[in-house]
Write an enzyme that holds these catalytic residues in place. Sequence first.
Site, PDB file in Angstrom:
ATOM      1  N   CYS A   9       0.827  -1.208   0.000  1.00  0.00           N
ATOM      2  CA  CYS A   9       0.000   0.000   0.000  1.00  0.00           C
ATOM      3  C   CYS A   9       0.862   1.259   0.000  1.00  0.00           C
ATOM      4  O   CYS A   9       2.017   1.239   0.424  1.00  0.00           O
ATOM      5  CB  CYS A   9      -0.939   0.000   1.213  1.00  0.00           C
ATOM      6  SG  CYS A   9      -2.332   1.128   1.026  1.00  0.00           S
ATOM      7  N   ASP A 132      -6.668  -3.914  10.827  1.00  0.00           N
ATOM      8  CA  ASP A 132      -5.501  -3.043  10.946  1.00  0.00           C
ATOM      9  C   ASP A 132      -5.390  -2.569  12.387  1.00  0.00           C
ATOM     10  O   ASP A 132      -6.356  -2.632  13.148  1.00  0.00           O
ATOM     11  CB  ASP A 132      -5.668  -1.844  10.007  1.00  0.00           C
ATOM     12  CG  ASP A 132      -4.382  -1.119   9.705  1.00  0.00           C
ATOM     13  OD1 ASP A 132      -3.330  -1.486  10.272  1.00  0.00           O
ATOM     14  OD2 ASP A 132      -4.409  -0.174   8.896  1.00  0.00           O
TER      15      ASP A 132
END
Length: 214
Positions: A9, A132
């Site tokens: 990412c 996350d």
Amino acid sequence: MAQPEIKICGISTPDALDAAIEGRANFVGFVFFPPSPRNIDLRTARMLTTRADAKIGRVGLFVDPSDDALRDAIAAGDLDAVQLHGEETPQRAADVRERFGVRVWKAIPVAKAEDVTRAEAYRGAVDLVLFDARTPKDANLPGGMGLRFDWSLLDGWQGRAGWGLAGGLTPGNVGDALAQTNAPLVDTSSGVETAPGMKDGDLIRAFCAATRNA
């Protein structure tokens, strides 16, 4: 266990994109969130997408986006999926999937068991739940800060499809993370950087190799 998928990412440069492709990552993430040091504009998204061609999947990261922002970014990045990283409800996530015809991922910030349980509300509304680490209340970013959470909180998710693990993953610990969680997808950002937003090609390739060798 099948090999986990890999997402790198916060890709913002051709060199980082090339490293992800060389490492055989499955996805790269484009961040469309101005406060982030990894934010890119639509012009950069188009350039990276043209360079990527069909070699790797593209996921756009958004925080409580408007429909107009989603429409423009999906077109510029030719996105395969939208990752919602804000306070989006299950209904909003389902609406995005139906309206734009893309896969929808929902990031769930985790610090305690109740946070993991909250993911159940998104079942059927999204294609993937991404667990996350929860950031501090005074943080201006919802992720990408190198934080990790207690992976044992995910014990009940082993064997399920449609979820992934993020938060503080690095080439050095992704093997342990996979051994403990059997996550079907792993996602890293700061774990392959030398400074916020500065991706390192060698670290990207090392993360991919460590994941595939786990």
